[in-house]
Design an enzyme around this catalytic site. Structure first.
Site, PDB file in Angstrom:
ATOM      1  N   HIS A 139       0.847  -1.211   0.000  1.00 22.70           N
ATOM      2  CA  HIS A 139       0.000   0.000   0.000  1.00 22.70           C
ATOM      3  C   HIS A 139       0.877   1.255   0.000  1.00 22.70           C
ATOM      4  CE1 HIS A 139      -4.083  -1.591   1.636  1.00 22.70           C
ATOM      5  NE2 HIS A 139      -3.479  -2.512   0.908  1.00 22.70           N
ATOM      6  N   LYS A 168      -9.642 -12.049   9.882  1.00 26.16           N
ATOM      7  CA  LYS A 168      -9.230 -12.355   8.504  1.00 26.16           C
ATOM      8  C   LYS A 168      -7.783 -11.936   8.311  1.00 26.16           C
ATOM      9  CE  LYS A 168      -9.919 -10.431   3.860  1.00 26.16           C
ATOM     10  NZ  LYS A 168     -10.896 -10.186   2.802  1.00 26.16           N
ATOM     11  N   LYS A 217      -4.983 -11.116   5.347  1.00 29.54           N
ATOM     12  CA  LYS A 217      -4.663 -10.915   3.939  1.00 29.54           C
ATOM     13  C   LYS A 217      -3.399 -11.706   3.634  1.00 29.54           C
ATOM     14  CE  LYS A 217      -6.283  -8.887   1.409  1.00 29.54           C
ATOM     15  NZ  LYS A 217      -7.223  -9.426   0.409  1.00 29.54           N
ATOM     16  N   ASP A 230      -7.058 -14.970   2.942  1.00 26.77           N
ATOM     17  CA  ASP A 230      -7.368 -14.464   1.596  1.00 26.77           C
ATOM     18  C   ASP A 230      -6.085 -14.217   0.787  1.00 26.77           C
ATOM     19  OD1 ASP A 230      -8.263 -13.155  -0.644  1.00 26.77           O
ATOM     20  OD2 ASP A 230      -8.955 -11.346   0.396  1.00 26.77           O
ATOM     21  N   PRO A 231      -5.603 -15.226   0.030  1.00 31.27           N
ATOM     22  CA  PRO A 231      -4.382 -15.039  -0.762  1.00 31.27           C
ATOM     23  C   PRO A 231      -4.600 -14.267  -2.075  1.00 31.27           C
ATOM     24  CG  PRO A 231      -4.719 -17.366  -0.170  1.00 31.27           C
ATOM     25  CD  PRO A 231      -6.015 -16.646   0.047  1.00 31.27           C
ATOM     26  N   ASN A 232      -5.803 -13.749  -2.282  1.00 27.45           N
ATOM     27  CA  ASN A 232      -6.086 -12.935  -3.476  1.00 27.45           C
ATOM     28  C   ASN A 232      -5.657 -13.615  -4.774  1.00 27.45           C
ATOM     29  OD1 ASN A 232      -5.899  -9.908  -1.684  1.00 27.45           O
ATOM     30  ND2 ASN A 232      -7.632 -10.493  -2.939  1.00 27.45           N
ATOM     31  N   GLU A 259     -10.806 -17.714   1.307  1.00 25.66           N
ATOM     32  CA  GLU A 259     -11.214 -16.642   0.381  1.00 25.66           C
ATOM     33  C   GLU A 259     -10.237 -16.532  -0.789  1.00 25.66           C
ATOM     34  OE1 GLU A 259     -12.237 -13.011   2.469  1.00 25.66           O
ATOM     35  OE2 GLU A 259     -11.678 -11.790   0.732  1.00 25.66           O
ATOM     36  N   ASN A 279     -14.352 -12.413  -3.452  1.00 31.14           N
ATOM     37  CA  ASN A 279     -14.695 -11.087  -3.955  1.00 31.14           C
ATOM     38  C   ASN A 279     -13.922 -10.833  -5.242  1.00 31.14           C
ATOM     39  OD1 ASN A 279     -12.412 -10.638  -1.815  1.00 31.14           O
ATOM     40  ND2 ASN A 279     -12.214  -8.936  -3.246  1.00 31.14           N
ATOM     41  N   ASP A 338     -20.277  -6.047  -1.970  1.00 30.81           N
ATOM     42  CA  ASP A 338     -19.627  -4.745  -1.762  1.00 30.81           C
ATOM     43  C   ASP A 338     -20.421  -3.748  -2.585  1.00 30.81           C
ATOM     44  OD1 ASP A 338     -18.042  -2.440  -1.972  1.00 30.81           O
ATOM     45  OD2 ASP A 338     -16.196  -3.584  -1.680  1.00 30.81           O
ATOM     46  N   HIS A 343     -17.110  -7.365   1.605  1.00 26.38           N
ATOM     47  CA  HIS A 343     -15.724  -6.998   1.297  1.00 26.38           C
ATOM     48  C   HIS A 343     -15.474  -5.534   1.631  1.00 26.38           C
ATOM     49  CE1 HIS A 343     -13.116  -5.068  -1.796  1.00 26.38           C
ATOM     50  NE2 HIS A 343     -12.297  -6.041  -1.476  1.00 26.38           N
ATOM     51  N   ASN A 349     -12.393  -2.169   1.162  1.00 26.48           N
ATOM     52  CA  ASN A 349     -11.094  -1.555   0.850  1.00 26.48           C
ATOM     53  C   ASN A 349     -10.884  -0.411   1.845  1.00 26.48           C
ATOM     54  OD1 ASN A 349     -11.466  -2.099  -2.643  1.00 26.48           O
ATOM     55  ND2 ASN A 349      -9.833  -2.890  -1.375  1.00 26.48           N
ATOM     56  N   HIS A 393     -11.525  -2.218   6.535  1.00 25.86           N
ATOM     57  CA  HIS A 393     -10.150  -1.730   6.687  1.00 25.86           C
ATOM     58  C   HIS A 393     -10.084  -0.623   7.732  1.00 25.86           C
ATOM     59  CE1 HIS A 393      -7.741  -3.055   2.958  1.00 25.86           C
ATOM     60  NE2 HIS A 393      -8.887  -3.686   2.844  1.00 25.86           N
ATOM     61  N   ARG A 428      -4.391   3.801  -7.690  1.00 22.35           N
ATOM     62  CA  ARG A 428      -3.732   2.845  -6.795  1.00 22.35           C
ATOM     63  C   ARG A 428      -2.785   1.979  -7.609  1.00 22.35           C
ATOM     64  NH1 ARG A 428      -6.607  -1.554  -2.674  1.00 22.35           N
ATOM     65  NH2 ARG A 428      -4.650  -2.592  -2.151  1.00 22.35           N
TER      66      ARG A 428
END
Ligand code: GKR
Ligand code: MG
Length: 425
Positions: free
Chosen positions: A25, A193, A195, A224-226, A249, A272, A296, A323, A325, A352, A405
């Protein structure tokens, strides 16, 4: 009632150096705040993830909104559709579509206007409360030391402990357990959770096992390994997480891969990333890609779309979670009203907010008690915007120079040559 003015204000809010599958980030997260002013002088507010692309799309949509009655959302949306282009969610953990954000910002601001006009909270316009309090989950991140940009309206470090704790690095199992303990202690969250998608899967799986040991088997845990794990990796480590996770997730990318993991591993699958729009629903049914959809309102296009999604989930036997952000108080209030109105939203919601806490632009930030927020009772969203803070956060947007972003670029500042991989492990 007619909408007379539409003000679009991009803002930058301090964000700590949190790690994810796409990188790191930036010191500031971007949001866009939309204010609709009616002919009788009422302001309605909306907030969505920020970028110049979204800001431009909102500017383009102005022509369809000024002069309209906020109660006529069908007409407003039909007009927006004449300008909206189709866009792609992209491979990043966050959704990069623009026009869903436009619809969401406009719809939330219209609901705020409608609620204020009739003197009722938004939840009542969504069918009324299915619950009085909305429970949220602790949202942990591996992170570097520091709190990101300036938190000039910061939490009082002595009063909270969390203000100090959130500055600490968390780059291993012990660091993440300590972060969980600090966040849970301060906010009272009942679910946790993590990330993932950052370190070798073994480290992340061990973090979850350590968390279960620290908090006990009754605390629901999510990883959540995206989507950066292959199907094989997701199955191999998923087997070790059976009996540990409440839900798994987005370990793997795409509906087919998620369906394969779900068949092989005895943990409910959540997403998500692979089922994020109504156009994805036939594929969701075909591949049985998930058991739980993280709704979301920013990404599904507003409150009404989220309620429609809830119906689908009910009819097709899917659970529904939410979800998040990086965000501030307008979004937090909108999420709370929506969650309060959805009967089948039975999981603790992502937020968040602890990472942004202390940098809010609402005059009286909503409070977490025992991990939950009481649904605001004031008219509309039930929050007022502090215009001085809004102006300061807008100045930060201008000064920070970010226009979109990009976690990969931020990561390269720390690890030169690092690149995003759609499947890393
Ligand atoms: O903020 O790093 C992050 C998250 O990874 C976010 O971008 C995701 O959209 O919270 C997210 C999720 O996938 O659950
Ligand atoms: Mg996710």
């Amino acid at each position: 009632m007619k909408i007379q003015e539409m003000h679009i204000t991009p803002i930058a809010i301090a964000d700590p150096p949190l790690l994810n599958a796409a990188g790191l980030h930036a010191p500031y997260a971007l949001r866009v705040v939309v204010e609709l002013v009616s002919d009788d002088g009422i302001s309605g507010w909306g907030e969505v993830p920020g970028s110049e692309k979204t800001r431009n799309a909102l500017e383009q949509s102005k022509q369809h909104i000024i002069g309209k009655d906020p109660f006529q959302l069908n007409a407003i949306f039909a007009d927006i559709s004449t300008t909206a282009q189709s866009d792609d969610r992209g491979a990043t953990p966050w959704d990069q579509r623009t026009w869903v954000h436009v619809r969401s910002a406009v719809e939330v601001a219209c609901y705020d206007l409608m609620g204020k006009a009739v003197g009722r909270p938004v939840v009542d316009l969504l069918g009324g409360k299915a619950r009085e309090r909305v429970p949220f989950a602790a949202y942990l991140f591996y992170k570097h030391a520091g709190a990101g940009g300036e938190f000039e309206f910061g939490l009082d470090p002595d009063a909270t402990g969390w203000a100090v704790e959130r500055q600490k690095p968390a780059l291993d199992v012990e660091g993440i357990v300590a972060q969980a303990q600090a966040m849970v202690k301060y906010y009272g969250f009942k679910s946790i959770k993590l990330k993932g998608g950052v370190f070798d899967p073994e480290v992340e799986v061990n973090s979850m096992i350590a968390m279960q040991e620290a908090f006990g088997a009754d605390v629901p845990l999510r990883l959540d390994p995206n989507a950066v794990w292959s199907v094989e990796t997701s199955i191999k480590w998923g087997k070790k997480l059976e009996g540990v996770l409440e839900y798994y997730e987005d370990p793997a990318r795409g509906q087919e891969a998620m369906g394969q993991v779900g068949k092989a591993v005895d943990i409910p699958m959540a997403t998500n990333m692979c089922t994020t729009s109504f156009a994805d629903l036939p594929g969701s049914v075909k591949h049985q890609s998930e058991d739980i959809i993280l709704s979301d309102h920013h990404y599904w296009g507003g409150f009404r779309a989220s309620l429609e999604l809830a119906r689908f989930c009910d009819a097709f036997g899917r659970g529904l979670s939410m979800h998040s952000n990086s965000h501030v108080g307008i979004s937090l209030s909108a999420m709370t009203h929506l969650a309060a109105a959805v009967p089948n939203l039975t999981y603790d919601l992502d937020t968040h907010y602890p990472w942004q806490d202390g940098t809010d632009l609402v005059t009286e930030p909503l409070k977490f008690e025992d991990g939950a927020i009481e649904v605001p009772t004031g008219a509309g969203l039930g929050v007022d915007v502090d215009r001085d803070i809004l102006a300061k956060l807008n100045q930060k947007y201008i000064d920070c120079g970010l226009t979109a972003r990009n976690d990969e670029i931020e990561m390269q500042k720390v690890e030169p040559g690092w690149t995003f991989k759609a499947t890393r492990w």
